[in-house]
Write an enzyme that holds these catalytic residues in place. Structure first.
Site, PDB file in Angstrom:
ATOM      1  N   ARG A 180     -74.608 -30.053 -41.594  1.00 19.11           N
ATOM      2  CA  ARG A 180     -75.923 -31.040 -40.685  1.00 19.11           C
ATOM      3  C   ARG A 180     -77.023 -30.490 -41.456  1.00 19.11           C
ATOM      4  NH1 ARG A 180     -75.222 -30.767 -34.548  1.00 19.11           N
ATOM      5  NH2 ARG A 180     -74.213 -28.250 -35.076  1.00 19.11           N
ATOM      6  N   ARG A 241     -60.954 -29.687 -34.447  1.00 23.70           N
ATOM      7  CA  ARG A 241     -60.518 -30.523 -33.624  1.00 23.70           C
ATOM      8  C   ARG A 241     -59.877 -31.687 -34.001  1.00 23.70           C
ATOM      9  NH1 ARG A 241     -60.782 -27.037 -31.089  1.00 23.70           N
ATOM     10  NH2 ARG A 241     -61.823 -26.793 -28.647  1.00 23.70           N
ATOM     11  N   GLU A 270     -52.847 -33.308 -29.365  1.00 21.92           N
ATOM     12  CA  GLU A 270     -52.213 -32.610 -29.293  1.00 21.92           C
ATOM     13  C   GLU A 270     -51.729 -32.799 -27.778  1.00 21.92           C
ATOM     14  OE1 GLU A 270     -54.580 -30.056 -31.039  1.00 21.92           O
ATOM     15  OE2 GLU A 270     -55.124 -28.847 -29.704  1.00 21.92           O
ATOM     16  N   HIS A 288     -52.494 -25.209 -32.176  1.00 16.23           N
ATOM     17  CA  HIS A 288     -53.623 -25.115 -31.458  1.00 16.23           C
ATOM     18  C   HIS A 288     -53.869 -23.247 -31.080  1.00 16.23           C
ATOM     19  CE1 HIS A 288     -57.643 -26.059 -30.124  1.00 16.23           C
ATOM     20  NE2 HIS A 288     -57.459 -25.488 -30.635  1.00 16.23           N
TER      21      HIS A 288
HETATM   22  C1  8YV Z   1     -59.155 -22.072 -27.449  1.00 17.65           C
HETATM   23  C2  8YV Z   1     -60.489 -23.155 -29.541  1.00 17.65           C
HETATM   24  O1  8YV Z   1     -58.144 -21.239 -27.624  1.00 17.65           O
HETATM   25  O2  8YV Z   1     -62.461 -21.978 -28.580  1.00 17.65           O
HETATM   26  C3  8YV Z   1     -62.128 -23.464 -29.189  1.00 17.65           C
HETATM   27  O3  8YV Z   1     -62.692 -23.783 -29.084  1.00 17.65           O
HETATM   28  O4  8YV Z   1     -60.348 -24.415 -30.147  1.00 17.65           O
HETATM   29  C4  8YV Z   1     -59.509 -22.403 -29.141  1.00 17.65           C
HETATM   30  O5  8YV Z   1     -59.647 -20.727 -29.644  1.00 17.65           O
HETATM   31  C5  8YV Z   1     -58.781 -23.463 -27.061  1.00 17.65           C
HETATM   32  O6  8YV Z   1     -59.600 -24.454 -27.496  1.00 17.65           O
HETATM   33  C6  8YV Z   1     -58.519 -23.720 -25.468  1.00 17.65           C
HETATM   34  O7  8YV Z   1     -58.966 -23.562 -24.656  1.00 17.65           O
END
Ligand code: 8YV
Length: 335
Positions: A180, A241, A270, A288
């Protein structure tokens, strides 16, 4: 006698984190460590003052409306696309996340995933385990080089910069990025990084790593048209994501040889994974786990605990949680 605030911890966490919470609050835990069905989450949050959540729980207007006492929701994650921040702001609820403590660990993993895809590690390991390795040959599992190749990064925040540093300093990679906003020129120089348009990023990257937060604006930021611009020899790594990539389009592009390989740690919908991806040899799939070292997961849980304690006005930093997402709700509102 003062009434202690009561909090819900939506998933299993470390015992010492629970002990710290119990010093201040009445704590309801989820010992089964299953994600609560939505109706159960709403029922358990009713009457709570705070919650410690993970990315698996969606906290939106419906949830907040049903939990009028709720003042703080502390996410054990840096990403907070599971929070509807407009609803948090509207209801004066504080949301907090866990930046910084996971940056280097997540960058390590992103780099490893990119290397696995480029050097065909998972694919060749499966081949070996299947007992198919009967002879050596010159081009067997020949992949693409990482050192000296052009590293592309979409989303140049803390984790993006940590990946760029690994590429530039450790692997002699010229770095191109799209974001951005542009980085300060001194940071660009230190990271050997050049700001480019998204189209140039897609066309020029040998290895493209996605580290952009998920939002409606980044939904399917990489879909069929974008994949069509990439080099057939390129790799794509998603540690951002699910939903940033159109997984079905990616599976088609990988099958058609539009790009060489991919490394995916996050998926649309997921823990379900698009079956078309599961059937492809040239994609490395992980569940993940980019931030999953014990030290980092502990640091994330403790930071989330700090946020919840201070956010609910307890402990030595009462009222000053270290990493609020919407600190605006902390200041008194004009009448
Ligand atoms: C997490 C993640 O483990 O921090 C984040 O945004 O994607 C991962 O580190 C996951 O989101 C579980 O809360």
């Amino acid at each position: 006698m003062t009434i202690r605030p009561s909090v819900l911890v939506t998933r299993a966490v470390f015992d010492d984190v629970l002990e710290r919470l119990r010093a201040h609050f009445d704590v309801e835990t989820n010992d089964r460590d299953e994600v609560y069905p939505r109706a159960e989450l709403i029922a358990r949050l009713a009457g709570k003052d705070g919650a410690l959540t993970t990315g698996s729980e969606r906290i939106d207007e419906e949830v907040l409306a049903a939990s009028p006492r709720l003042r703080v929701v502390s996410n054990i994650a840096v990403g907070y696309n599971n929070f509807d921040m407009a609803a948090f702001d509207k209801r004066g609820v504080l949301g907090t996340n866990t930046p910084d403590v996971l940056t280097e660990t997540t960058a390590d993993f992103g780099f490893a995933l990119m290397m696995s895809a480029a050097r065909r590690m998972a694919e060749s390991e499966h081949f070996l385990r299947r007992g198919e390795w009967t002879k050596w040959s010159l081009t067997m599992f020949a992949g693409t080089d990482v050192h000296g190749a052009t590293l592309g990064i979409l989303g140049m925040g803390r984790i993006g910069q940590a990946i760029a540093r690994r590429g530039a300093l450790g692997f002699g990679m010229p770095v191109i990025y799209h974001n951005r906003s542009r980085l300060d020129p001194s940071i660009e120089k230190a990271l050997n990084a050049r700001y480019v348009s998204k189209t140039e990023l897609l066309q020029q990257a040998d290895h493209l790593v996605l580290v952009v937060p998920y939002s409606p604006a980044s939904h399917h930021a990489i879909g069929a048209p974008e994949l069509g611009l990439m080099k057939p020899s390129a790799t794509l790594t998603n540690i951002a994501r699910g939903g940033v990539v159109d997984d079905a389009a990616l599976a088609r592009a990988l099958a058609a040889g539009q790009l060489a390989a991919a490394g995916l740690d996050v998926f649309e919908g997921e823990p379900s994974v698009n079956p078309a991806l599961l059937g492809l040899p040239n994609v490395v799939l992980t569940p993940h786990i980019a931030s999953a070292t014990l030290a980092t997961r502990r640091a994330m849980a403790h930071l989330a605990c700090d946020n919840l304690i201070a956010g609910l006005g307890c402990g030595p930093h009462a009222g000053q949680p270290p990493t609020p997402i919407n600190p605006r709700v902390l200041s008194p509102r004009p009448d």
